[in-house]
Design an enzyme around this catalytic site. Structure first.
Site, mmCIF file in Angstrom:
data_model
loop_
_atom_site.group_PDB
_atom_site.id
_atom_site.type_symbol
_atom_site.label_atom_id
_atom_site.label_comp_id
_atom_site.label_asym_id
_atom_site.label_seq_id
_atom_site.Cartn_x
_atom_site.Cartn_y
_atom_site.Cartn_z
ATOM 1 N N ARG A 30 0.819 -1.229 0.000
ATOM 2 C CA ARG A 30 0.000 0.000 0.000
ATOM 3 C C ARG A 30 0.850 1.275 0.000
ATOM 4 O O ARG A 30 0.406 2.336 0.446
ATOM 5 C CB ARG A 30 -0.969 0.034 1.190
ATOM 6 C CG ARG A 30 -2.117 -0.950 1.053
ATOM 7 C CD ARG A 30 -3.221 -0.636 2.054
ATOM 8 N NE ARG A 30 -4.261 -1.654 2.000
ATOM 9 C CZ ARG A 30 -5.285 -1.644 1.152
ATOM 10 N NH1 ARG A 30 -5.435 -0.658 0.293
ATOM 11 N NH2 ARG A 30 -6.171 -2.610 1.161
ATOM 12 N N ARG A 34 -3.195 6.194 0.316
ATOM 13 C CA ARG A 34 -3.713 7.296 1.120
ATOM 14 C C ARG A 34 -2.714 7.988 2.025
ATOM 15 O O ARG A 34 -2.979 9.084 2.512
ATOM 16 C CB ARG A 34 -4.896 6.812 1.955
ATOM 17 C CG ARG A 34 -6.139 6.579 1.123
ATOM 18 C CD ARG A 34 -7.192 5.855 1.939
ATOM 19 N NE ARG A 34 -6.698 4.543 2.362
ATOM 20 C CZ ARG A 34 -7.344 3.766 3.232
ATOM 21 N NH1 ARG A 34 -8.473 4.180 3.779
ATOM 22 N NH2 ARG A 34 -6.836 2.579 3.555
ATOM 23 N N ARG A 43 -6.385 11.782 -6.712
ATOM 24 C CA ARG A 43 -7.607 10.972 -6.606
ATOM 25 C C ARG A 43 -8.847 11.814 -6.361
ATOM 26 O O ARG A 43 -9.981 11.315 -6.479
ATOM 27 C CB ARG A 43 -7.461 9.970 -5.440
ATOM 28 C CG ARG A 43 -6.896 8.601 -5.772
ATOM 29 C CD ARG A 43 -7.866 7.738 -6.607
ATOM 30 N NE ARG A 43 -9.224 7.713 -6.068
ATOM 31 C CZ ARG A 43 -9.627 6.970 -5.053
ATOM 32 N NH1 ARG A 43 -8.789 6.154 -4.473
ATOM 33 N NH2 ARG A 43 -10.876 7.026 -4.618
ATOM 34 N N ASP A 79 -7.034 -2.740 -7.332
ATOM 35 C CA ASP A 79 -7.719 -3.286 -6.161
ATOM 36 C C ASP A 79 -8.041 -4.735 -6.485
ATOM 37 O O ASP A 79 -8.275 -5.075 -7.657
ATOM 38 C CB ASP A 79 -8.997 -2.501 -5.866
ATOM 39 C CG ASP A 79 -9.619 -2.953 -4.551
ATOM 40 O OD1 ASP A 79 -9.365 -2.305 -3.519
ATOM 41 O OD2 ASP A 79 -10.328 -3.989 -4.537
ATOM 42 N N TYR A 154 -15.218 -11.938 -0.303
ATOM 43 C CA TYR A 154 -15.930 -10.720 -0.692
ATOM 44 C C TYR A 154 -17.237 -11.048 -1.423
ATOM 45 O O TYR A 154 -18.277 -10.442 -1.182
ATOM 46 C CB TYR A 154 -15.051 -9.814 -1.569
ATOM 47 C CG TYR A 154 -14.053 -9.005 -0.766
ATOM 48 C CD1 TYR A 154 -14.489 -8.008 0.102
ATOM 49 C CD2 TYR A 154 -12.690 -9.235 -0.863
ATOM 50 C CE1 TYR A 154 -13.585 -7.266 0.846
ATOM 51 C CE2 TYR A 154 -11.777 -8.501 -0.120
ATOM 52 C CZ TYR A 154 -12.233 -7.518 0.734
ATOM 53 O OH TYR A 154 -11.346 -6.785 1.480
#
Lengths: 347, 347
Positions: A30, A34, A43, A79, A154
């Site tokens: 990652r 963020r 973004r 993702d 998921y």
């Protein structure tokens, strides 16, 4: 020609192949994301799934941490649900929640919603990888995909889940349907890796975020063959394969045996203990606790030294976190850790 | 007199002490709680913390699963933050969230907010245990408390946390403050266990829900002595001590060495593997995956049989889940599992 774009002489690829390196290669799960202000800037106003489908934007986001931290690899920005959305599964990635599937998968009929993934489904990925291999120069790109168990969770739960109760009810209660579902997911996952490796990625990583929720015997019975099939999809492309999961100390040998060159180790087990369990057969990746990045530098430095030291006992070591960078992380600390690992491991 | 109320001849206590039993004792973590309609009924309109302070209500909730399932032990209904609230920490338990601390603990000055716990702080607990030992007859009551690491995490993060980054930053960054904080929490935790054992509980369980977030060496350095101090608080009361955490396969021997008679095993490692790691020195408790309670009966039955079978190799085995009962669980399934374990293990 494609093969030429792969960086077989990079420290990342060499460490994965148990060859000598000039320093321990470093990247952070990652790292593109963020924690970086420049990421939040580009973004802005663009939903997550949409941002994964714009080749120029994907390339920019993937490049940001390489420029900033001087890490030894780029990880392709995407993702794990991108290939599922690409074959037509109705899902969205909700900020602060994660992937949410409109209609959870529970029955055999749901398999019809999972056609095979072809490169045409994800031409934007090919395009982004091509831009990246051009821009990255000497820095290798790692392609990535989610592993069948995590993708199944998921789909079956309909979103992120703490206990995976519906997934496990299906797995234990209808093993045939489970295996059929995972076989389809392995095709999708493998094809997604293959697209990236074919377009120029120098290595691939298969993420099985949730598989630590299973004991070893059940991993071997219900999961291993499908992760192996996903990894086997790039066998002929001669890219090293990294396999990572969270909370998987009991599963490390089984995850290695699924066809990995490098086994990712989370922070709940020391590299030394992990190496003992792996019997010296695999390179390892890891395993700084991302929470340590919030500690004072002295405490963090001590841990980094310990991990670099323990990594010397491995056939090959790629320095990484034991889980993804947390959003509130100070990016300057990542830059400093990168430099420290390089300094400590230079030979 | 108090000692007479303890059920040293119960299968639970005998299994904990490695003595022969007439059948494998069964109880379920969180058996008293949201899976039961009769629980939801009596809790209606009463906030969680308040419900833990009404002796008659605590007794009723604790008794409900014993009546319904025929389990071999009652677990005292409370919450791990009850003793913290009792000494004056400003906190609440928010539905759907968990404990939320008004002002997170981060500095040495915060230690002043943690005075010692005395029995007078929790007279409602003594009262509830006295009612219970009367009402329970032959069924032993297990007292319980949260362990220092987990309590510290709630205090330092200010609530439930996935990554425990502030807790770890404090632990690694200011070890002296960390140890001082945990020493206070050990006193509170130990005193809370002692109140329950003194009032008539036949056994105690120390829960370290979050400690699986640490590798073994750091557990030994930062946590073990404090959990040991909490458990030692009941040493002279001759009640067996159960010690449980989630995701702790690497920590099992260290958790046993903290002074446990019984080591709780979560579902991520088989009892057989856990026993090997524990070197046969402790009784074990566990370890059915609570998600399995959602699977068809045949799949669930097969797992229960496997666990009972593996448990025969232990010096003593208490059948339990590998984590708490999930709220959506069908309680009839728990009743059926209880009967099955009794049937399979009757000697």
């Amino acid at each position: 020609m494609l093969h030429d774009s792969r960086l077989d002489d990079s420290n990342l690829v060499r460490a994965a192949r148990q060859q000598p390196v000039t320093h321990t290669p470093v990247w952070f799960m990652r790292q593109a994301g963020r924690s970086l202000p420049e990421y939040r800037r580009v973004r802005e106003g663009i939903p997550m799934l949409e941002s994964c489908r714009r080749p120029e934007l994907v390339a920019e986001i993937t490049l940001q941490p390489v420029r900033r931290h001087g890490v030894d690899a780029a990880i392709f920005f995407s993702d794990i649900v991108v290939p599922l959305a690409a074959v037509g599964v109705d899902l969205d990635i909700k900020p602060g929640v994660g992937p949410v599937v409109a209609e959870p998968f529970r029955t055999r009929a749901d398999l019809d919603r999972l056609p095979e993934l072809t490169p045409e489904h994800v031409s934007y990925v090919t395009e982004a990888v091509q831009i990246l291999t051009r821009e990255l120069g000497d820095t290798p790109l790692i392609g990535f995909a989610g592993a069948p168990f995590t993708l199944a969770s998921y789909l079956v739960e309909g979103g992120p889940s703490k206990n995976h109760e519906h997934t496990k009810a299906l797995m234990y209660g209808d093993p045939q349907l489970w295996h059929d579902l995972c076989a389809r997911l392995a095709q999708i996952s493998g094809a997604f890796l293959r697209v990236q490796a074919s377009a120029g990625a120098s290595a691939v990583q298969l993420f099985d975020s949730w598989v630590g929720a299973l004991p070893r015997a059940d991993y071997e019975r219900f999961v291993q063959e499908h992760s192996a099939a996903a990894l086997a999809a790039v066998d002929d492309l001669s890219v090293p394969k990294i396999h990572f999961g969270v909370g998987t100390s009991e599963l490390l040998p089984a995850m290695g045996a699924a066809g990995a060159d490098v086994v990712g180790v989370d922070f709940r087990i020391s590299l030394t203990d992990a190496l003992a369990r792996l019997g010296g057969r695999y390179s390892v990746q890891g395993n700084l606790d991302p929470a340590l990045l919030f500690a004072p530098w002295e405490a963090l430095e001590a841990k980094v030294r310990e991990i670099v030291e323990q990594g010397r006992q491995a056939p090959g070591h790629i320095f990484n976190l034991g889980h993804g960078v947390l959003p509130e992380t100070d990016p300057d600390v990542l830059t400093r850790v990168t430099a420290l690992v390089h300094e400590l491991s230079a030979r």
